[in-house]
Design an enzyme around this catalytic site. Structure first.
Site, PDB file in Angstrom:
ATOM      1  N   HIS A  20      28.709  31.231  48.269  1.00  0.00           N
ATOM      2  CA  HIS A  20      29.009  31.250  46.847  1.00  0.00           C
ATOM      3  C   HIS A  20      30.262  30.412  46.621  1.00  0.00           C
ATOM      4  O   HIS A  20      31.331  30.755  47.107  1.00  0.00           O
ATOM      5  CB  HIS A  20      29.278  32.705  46.445  1.00  0.00           C
ATOM      6  CG  HIS A  20      29.314  32.961  44.994  1.00  0.00           C
ATOM      7  ND1 HIS A  20      30.193  32.349  44.138  1.00  0.00           N
ATOM      8  CD2 HIS A  20      28.580  33.800  44.236  1.00  0.00           C
ATOM      9  CE1 HIS A  20      29.983  32.801  42.918  1.00  0.00           C
ATOM     10  NE2 HIS A  20      29.017  33.675  42.940  1.00  0.00           N
ATOM     11  N   HIS A  39      37.827  39.787  44.151  1.00  0.00           N
ATOM     12  CA  HIS A  39      38.984  38.950  44.467  1.00  0.00           C
ATOM     13  C   HIS A  39      40.203  39.302  43.621  1.00  0.00           C
ATOM     14  O   HIS A  39      40.123  40.041  42.642  1.00  0.00           O
ATOM     15  CB  HIS A  39      38.635  37.454  44.331  1.00  0.00           C
ATOM     16  CG  HIS A  39      38.525  36.944  42.918  1.00  0.00           C
ATOM     17  ND1 HIS A  39      39.064  35.732  42.534  1.00  0.00           N
ATOM     18  CD2 HIS A  39      37.956  37.450  41.822  1.00  0.00           C
ATOM     19  CE1 HIS A  39      38.800  35.521  41.259  1.00  0.00           C
ATOM     20  NE2 HIS A  39      38.133  36.535  40.802  1.00  0.00           N
ATOM     21  N   GLU A  71      42.498  35.373  34.026  1.00  0.00           N
ATOM     22  CA  GLU A  71      41.139  35.041  33.583  1.00  0.00           C
ATOM     23  C   GLU A  71      40.776  35.804  32.309  1.00  0.00           C
ATOM     24  O   GLU A  71      40.584  37.017  32.346  1.00  0.00           O
ATOM     25  CB  GLU A  71      40.142  35.413  34.684  1.00  0.00           C
ATOM     26  CG  GLU A  71      40.466  34.833  36.046  1.00  0.00           C
ATOM     27  CD  GLU A  71      39.507  35.324  37.118  1.00  0.00           C
ATOM     28  OE1 GLU A  71      38.574  36.086  36.809  1.00  0.00           O
ATOM     29  OE2 GLU A  71      39.711  34.954  38.290  1.00  0.00           O
ATOM     30  N   HIS A 124      41.210  39.715  33.223  1.00  0.00           N
ATOM     31  CA  HIS A 124      41.642  40.089  34.564  1.00  0.00           C
ATOM     32  C   HIS A 124      42.886  39.269  34.837  1.00  0.00           C
ATOM     33  O   HIS A 124      42.809  38.076  35.103  1.00  0.00           O
ATOM     34  CB  HIS A 124      40.512  39.839  35.565  1.00  0.00           C
ATOM     35  CG  HIS A 124      39.266  40.601  35.218  1.00  0.00           C
ATOM     36  ND1 HIS A 124      38.069  40.010  34.935  1.00  0.00           N
ATOM     37  CD2 HIS A 124      39.074  41.936  35.050  1.00  0.00           C
ATOM     38  CE1 HIS A 124      37.176  40.931  34.628  1.00  0.00           C
ATOM     39  NE2 HIS A 124      37.763  42.121  34.692  1.00  0.00           N
ATOM     40  N   HIS A 177      39.497  42.445  40.822  1.00  0.00           N
ATOM     41  CA  HIS A 177      38.322  42.689  39.990  1.00  0.00           C
ATOM     42  C   HIS A 177      37.096  42.189  40.741  1.00  0.00           C
ATOM     43  O   HIS A 177      37.213  41.586  41.810  1.00  0.00           O
ATOM     44  CB  HIS A 177      38.460  42.013  38.626  1.00  0.00           C
ATOM     45  CG  HIS A 177      38.761  40.555  38.696  1.00  0.00           C
ATOM     46  ND1 HIS A 177      40.012  40.060  38.963  1.00  0.00           N
ATOM     47  CD2 HIS A 177      37.962  39.470  38.568  1.00  0.00           C
ATOM     48  CE1 HIS A 177      39.979  38.740  38.982  1.00  0.00           C
ATOM     49  NE2 HIS A 177      38.744  38.343  38.745  1.00  0.00           N
TER      50      HIS A 177
HETATM   51 FE   LIG Z   1      37.806  36.459  38.708  1.00  0.00          FE
END
Ligand SMILES: [Fe+2]
Length: 453
Positions: free
Chosen positions: A306, A349, A355, A379, A385
């Site tokens: 990912h 992470h 964010e 976040h 989160h």
């Molecule tokens: Fe994030």
């Protein structure tokens, strides 16, 4: 969908679009456009006398001495110079539009936050009075950082105009349609599109279809640019040709009007006797632009694992620190998921960047419930989160066949600076008090047994 025609007051440069707003393709191009033939001087910028008795005026979006590849300015040929105004500037109160630094000592910003859509009310709200600041970051006076806003617009601006000297505005509609009548031309905007209105450009906003709700990233810093694609090459992600800048359109209306200016976080008003949308012709590379998010071509993992979400960056505003954005605008849209032996949703992470996300439509893959169209989440810097329990269990046990993520469009305003909640975001907006509970039910699976999954 039918395209609404232009107001009769406007004369627009001739385009194939005829009586609806016309656009020119390209991002950062050096454009030229004229609404009357011969209005644009050829071969020079400042003739002794401009055709039609127009005034020449330069709008500088970068310092005169900015490097050539970053230098942005536009030459306008207008009926009256924009310095013509009849009253001194007076301060006015726009209580819900905040600027950084704005740290309310009674508001906690450290946390994971999520909001339901901010509801409309019966109030008549314009682009100015309907702006609701959610977070601020950095410092408007030193031109670093940003603010995130929700707009709730139900009323057109009537003989009222606005510009922000503080910022360029990145506008992300979620509901309704708006028309931005700017000095350099007209942009119609609806959900699944975005627009950028440059710092210093004057405009009025009309409601084409209301009520209108959406999100705004107010960028105090360097302008948004396209990210470098690196090894991806010359294509995919956002392509330059899909950005659209309006052709010249002007109106010659002598009517008492007001101009509101956002300057160093404060709002001021002055009066003029005419519509300032009187630029008959212009050329240059400092101009408003819109972009259809449906033309964004996502690139991702095609075998396993990912990539970082930066793979979905649409626009980036540099901070001066190489590779560290003042703001990235990131898009999570429909795409195929094909990675083998992979936990496909965003991983857990903590991030030095903060964010702010918003949902334009559909369902976001890391949060099957609770993050709804019109809703937002934050976040903040270095706060953990990731997927909620349902997303984790679903993705951990899914049959990993090729799967289309459909009906999904969310975005992120990601900044290197911590974002501070306004009192509106903390107390008036529909904050979900139970948001952090979505991680509460994540189970401990470890019991020391090797090979357990
Ligand atoms: Fe994030």
């Amino acid at each position: 969908m039918n395209r609404p025609t232009l107001p009769h007051s406007f004369v627009q440069a001739s385009t194939p679009q005829g009586t609806t707003p016309g656009y020119m393709p390209g991002f950062g191009n050096d454009f030229e456009t004229e609404a009357l033939p011969g209005a644009l001087p050829q071969g020079m910028n400042s003739p002794q006398k401009c055709n039609y008795g127009l005034y020449g005026e330069q709008l500088s979006g970068t310092a005169f001495t900015a490097p050539s590849h970053q230098n942005e300015r536009t030459w306008c040929y207008r009926i009256r110079p924009s310095v013509k105004h009849s009253k001194r500037y007076v301060k006015i109160d726009v209580p819900y539009w905040k600027s950084a630094p704005h740290i309310d000592p009674d508001v906690i910003s450290l946390g994971q936050y999520r909001w339901d859509p901010v509801p409309h009310t019966d109030a008549a709200l314009t682009w100015i009075t309907g702006m609701r600041t959610m977070t601020t970051a950095g410092d408007v006076n030193t031109q670093v950082g940003m603010a995130s806003h929700v707009y709730l617009v139900t009323a057109s601006m009537q003989d009222e105009y606005f510009f922000s000297a503080d910022s360029e505005l990145l506008i992300v509609p979620q509901e309704g349609r708006l028309r931005f009548c700017t000095e350099l031309g007209i942009i119609d905007l609806e959900p699944k599109e975005i627009a950028i209105i440059p710092r210093g450009l004057l405009y009025r906003v009309e409601v084409l279809e209301g009520p209108a709700r959406g999100f705004v990233c107010e960028n105090y810093g360097q302008k948004f640019d396209l990210p470098g694609r690196g090894p991806i090459g010359a294509n995919c992600m956002a392509n330059r040709r899909d950005f659209k800048t309006p052709v010249a359109a002007f109106e010659d209306r002598e009517v008492p009007s007001s101009v509101v200016i956002k300057w160093c976080g404060q709002f001021h008003r002055t009066e003029i006797g005419h519509s300032p949308l009187d630029v008959v012709a212009w050329h240059g590379n400092y101009a408003p632009v819109k972009y259809d998010l449906r033309t964004y071509c996502p690139v991702g993992a095609v075998l396993f694992d990912h990539p970082d979400p930066s793979i979905f960056t649409v626009l980036t505003a540099p901070s001066g620190v190489e590779g560290t954005a003042n703001i990235d605008f990131v898009l999570f849209r429909e795409r195929w998921m094909v990675a083998e032996n992979t936990f496909r949703p965003p991983w857990y992470h903590k991030n030095i960047m903060s964010e702010m996300m918003g949902n334009i439509y559909g369902q976001y893959d890391a949060k099957p419930k609770g993050f709804v169209p019109g809703g937002m989440s934050l976040h903040n810097m270095m706060l953990p989160h990731g997927p909620d329990m349902n997303a984790f269990e679903g993705a951990s046990n899914a049959d990993l066949k090729a799967e289309k993520l459909d009906n999904t469009m969310s975005f992120m305003f990601e900044t290197r600076f911590p974002q501070h909640l306004t009192r509106f975001a903390a107390e008036e907006a529909p904050l979900q008090d139970d948001y952090i509970d979505c991680w509460e039910s994540l189970e401990k699976k470890f019991d020391g047994t090797p090979g357990k999954k």
